[in-house]
Design an enzyme around this catalytic site. Structure first.
Site, PDB file in Angstrom:
ATOM      1  N   ARG A   1       0.836  -1.201   0.000  1.00  0.00           N
ATOM      2  CA  ARG A   1       0.000   0.000   0.000  1.00  0.00           C
ATOM      3  C   ARG A   1       0.879   1.263   0.000  1.00  0.00           C
ATOM      4  O   ARG A   1       0.548   2.269  -0.618  1.00  0.00           O
ATOM      5  CB  ARG A   1      -0.875  -0.050   1.262  1.00  0.00           C
ATOM      6  CG  ARG A   1      -1.877   1.041   1.351  1.00  0.00           C
ATOM      7  CD  ARG A   1      -3.209   0.636   0.790  1.00  0.00           C
ATOM      8  NE  ARG A   1      -4.123   1.762   0.851  1.00  0.00           N
ATOM      9  CZ  ARG A   1      -5.401   1.689   0.558  1.00  0.00           C
ATOM     10  NH1 ARG A   1      -5.936   0.557   0.157  1.00  0.00           N
ATOM     11  NH2 ARG A   1      -6.162   2.754   0.616  1.00  0.00           N
TER      12      ARG A   1
ATOM     13  N   ASN B   1     -11.911  16.650   0.330  1.00  0.00           N
ATOM     14  CA  ASN B   1     -12.813  15.538   0.038  1.00  0.00           C
ATOM     15  C   ASN B   1     -14.245  16.021   0.231  1.00  0.00           C
ATOM     16  O   ASN B   1     -14.516  16.865   1.087  1.00  0.00           O
ATOM     17  CB  ASN B   1     -12.550  14.369   0.988  1.00  0.00           C
ATOM     18  CG  ASN B   1     -13.376  13.135   0.649  1.00  0.00           C
ATOM     19  OD1 ASN B   1     -13.824  12.963  -0.490  1.00  0.00           O
ATOM     20  ND2 ASN B   1     -13.590  12.281   1.625  1.00  0.00           N
TER      21      ASN B   1
ATOM     22  N   HIS C   1     -17.988  14.603   1.176  1.00  0.00           N
ATOM     23  CA  HIS C   1     -18.645  13.427   1.763  1.00  0.00           C
ATOM     24  C   HIS C   1     -20.153  13.654   1.793  1.00  0.00           C
ATOM     25  O   HIS C   1     -20.615  14.765   2.066  1.00  0.00           O
ATOM     26  CB  HIS C   1     -18.120  13.184   3.181  1.00  0.00           C
ATOM     27  CG  HIS C   1     -18.755  11.998   3.830  1.00  0.00           C
ATOM     28  ND1 HIS C   1     -18.481  10.702   3.432  1.00  0.00           N
ATOM     29  CD2 HIS C   1     -19.674  11.899   4.824  1.00  0.00           C
ATOM     30  CE1 HIS C   1     -19.203   9.861   4.163  1.00  0.00           C
ATOM     31  NE2 HIS C   1     -19.936  10.564   5.004  1.00  0.00           N
TER      32      HIS C   1
ATOM     33  N   ASP D   1      -7.429  14.593   6.537  1.00  0.00           N
ATOM     34  CA  ASP D   1      -6.311  14.298   7.432  1.00  0.00           C
ATOM     35  C   ASP D   1      -6.135  12.782   7.461  1.00  0.00           C
ATOM     36  O   ASP D   1      -6.685  12.071   6.622  1.00  0.00           O
ATOM     37  CB  ASP D   1      -6.525  14.930   8.819  1.00  0.00           C
ATOM     38  CG  ASP D   1      -7.699  14.331   9.570  1.00  0.00           C
ATOM     39  OD1 ASP D   1      -8.262  13.311   9.100  1.00  0.00           O
ATOM     40  OD2 ASP D   1      -8.054  14.872  10.631  1.00  0.00           O
TER      41      ASP D   1
HETATM   42  C1  GRF Z   1     -20.391  11.593  -3.745  1.00  0.00           C
HETATM   43  O1  GRF Z   1     -21.696  11.704  -3.270  1.00  0.00           O
HETATM   44  C2  GRF Z   1     -19.417  11.501  -2.607  1.00  0.00           C
HETATM   45  O2  GRF Z   1     -19.823  12.178  -1.472  1.00  0.00           O
HETATM   46  C3  GRF Z   1     -19.373  10.040  -2.331  1.00  0.00           C
HETATM   47  O3  GRF Z   1     -19.416   9.443  -3.601  1.00  0.00           O
HETATM   48  C4  GRF Z   1     -20.169  10.271  -4.467  1.00  0.00           C
HETATM   49  C5  GRF Z   1     -19.414  10.417  -5.740  1.00  0.00           C
HETATM   50  O4  GRF Z   1     -20.260  10.695  -6.790  1.00  0.00           O
HETATM   51  N1  GRF Z   1     -18.192   9.691  -1.577  1.00  0.00           N
HETATM   52  P1  GRF Z   1     -19.707  11.045  -8.234  1.00  0.00           P
HETATM   53  O5  GRF Z   1     -18.727   9.957  -8.642  1.00  0.00           O
HETATM   54  O6  GRF Z   1     -19.047  12.390  -8.158  1.00  0.00           O
HETATM   55  O7  GRF Z   1     -20.919  11.057  -9.108  1.00  0.00           O
END
Ligand code: GRF
Length: 206
Positions: free
Chosen positions: A71, A113, A115, A147
Site C-alpha cells: 500500500r 474531500n 462526503h 487528514d
Molecule cells: C459523492 O456523493 C461523494 O460524497 C461520495 O461518492 C459520491 C461520488 O459521486 N463519496 P460522483 O462519482 O461524483 O458522481
C-alpha cells in the site's frame, strides 16, 4: 496561508460516475472561476469519471493498489503522479481510497474531500444508507480537508438536505448529490480565488 495562482491548478481523484468531477469541469470553463482541472486520477479503469475527463480533453492516470507490492508503494506512486501536475488543490470526488502518509505529507493542506453526510455523523462509504437507517430527518454534504483519519479532517463547508418520509437510499443519495455538487463548485471557487488558512480544526477563508 495558501495563495492561489491566478488560475489555480486542480487535480481531481475519482472512483466512479464522476458527477462531482463533471460539475467542476463545467464550472472551470469560465476563466473567471479561477481554476482549471489539469488532470484526473483514478484507482480503477473503466469508470465514467475517466470518460468525462477524456471528453473534456483533460489528461488522466490510473493507479491501482493491486499493481503495487505494498500500500505504501501505491501511495508513493499516486503522490508522484499527482505531483507531476503541480496542483494547487487536489480534490477527492468520490475517490474510494484512503491515501497514505506520503500523499498527506505532500498535499495535506490542500487535499479536499466531499462526503455525502453531515460529518461527523455517518462517515464511510455508506453515508446516506446509514443516515436513513438511523432515522435522521436532516442530512447533507460536507466538504473538508483530508487528514489521516476517515472523514475526520477540518471542515470547509456543509449543506443540509432533508430526509423525506418516502426516501430510499437512491432518492436520498441523489438529493444529497445535487446539493453536494453545488456546494463543491461554490466552495472550490471561493478557496482558489481567496485562499485559505487551516488552524487546528478551523478553516478560514479571508
Ligand atoms: C459523492 O456523493 C461523494 O460524497 C461520495 O461518492 C459520491 C461520488 O459521486 N463519496 P460522483 O462519482 O461524483 O458522481
Amino acid at each position: 496561508m495558501t495563495e492561489p495562482a491566478s488560475v489555480a491548478r486542480i487535480v481531481v481523484l475519482v472512483s466512479g460516475s464522476g458527477s462531482n468531477l463533471q460539475a467542476l469541469l463545467d464550472a472551470t470553463v469560465d476563466p473567471a472561476y479561477g481554476a482549471r482541472v489539469v488532470a484526473v486520477g483514478a484507482d480503477r479503469d473503466g469508470i465514467a469519471g475517466l470518460d468525462r475527463a477524456a471528453a473534456a480533453g483533460v489528461p488522466s492516470f490510473v493507479e491501482r493498489v493491486k499493481d503495487h507490492p505494498t500500500r505504501a508503494d501505491w501511495d508513493a506512486a499516486l503522490t508522484k503522479q499527482v505531483a507531476a501536475y503541480r496542483p494547487d488543490l487536489v480534490i477527492s470526488a468520490g475517490f474510494l481510497k484512503l491515501v497514505g502518509p506520503e500523499f498527506l505529507a505532500a498535499f495535506g493542506d490542500r487535499y479536499l474531500n466531499t462526503h455525502n453526510t453531515l460529518l461527523p455523523a455517518f462517515p464511510g462509504i455508506h453515508g446516506p444508507r446509514d443516515a436513513l437507517a438511523y432515522g435522521v430527518k436532516i442530512t447533507g454534504a460536507t466538504l473538508f480537508f483530508v487528514d489521516a483519519g476517515m472523514d475526520t479532517g477540518p471542515i470547509v463547508a456543509q449543506v443540509a438536505v432533508p430526509v423525506l418520509d418516502d426516501d430510499d437510499e437512491e432518492t436520498l443519495t441523489e438529493r444529497i448529490k445535487s446539493a453536494e455538487r453545488r456546494q463543491l463548485v461554490e466552495q472550490v471557487g471561493r478557496l482558489v480565488r481567496e485562499g485559505w488558512t487551516i488552524t487546528g480544526r478551523k478553516v478560514t477563508v479571508p
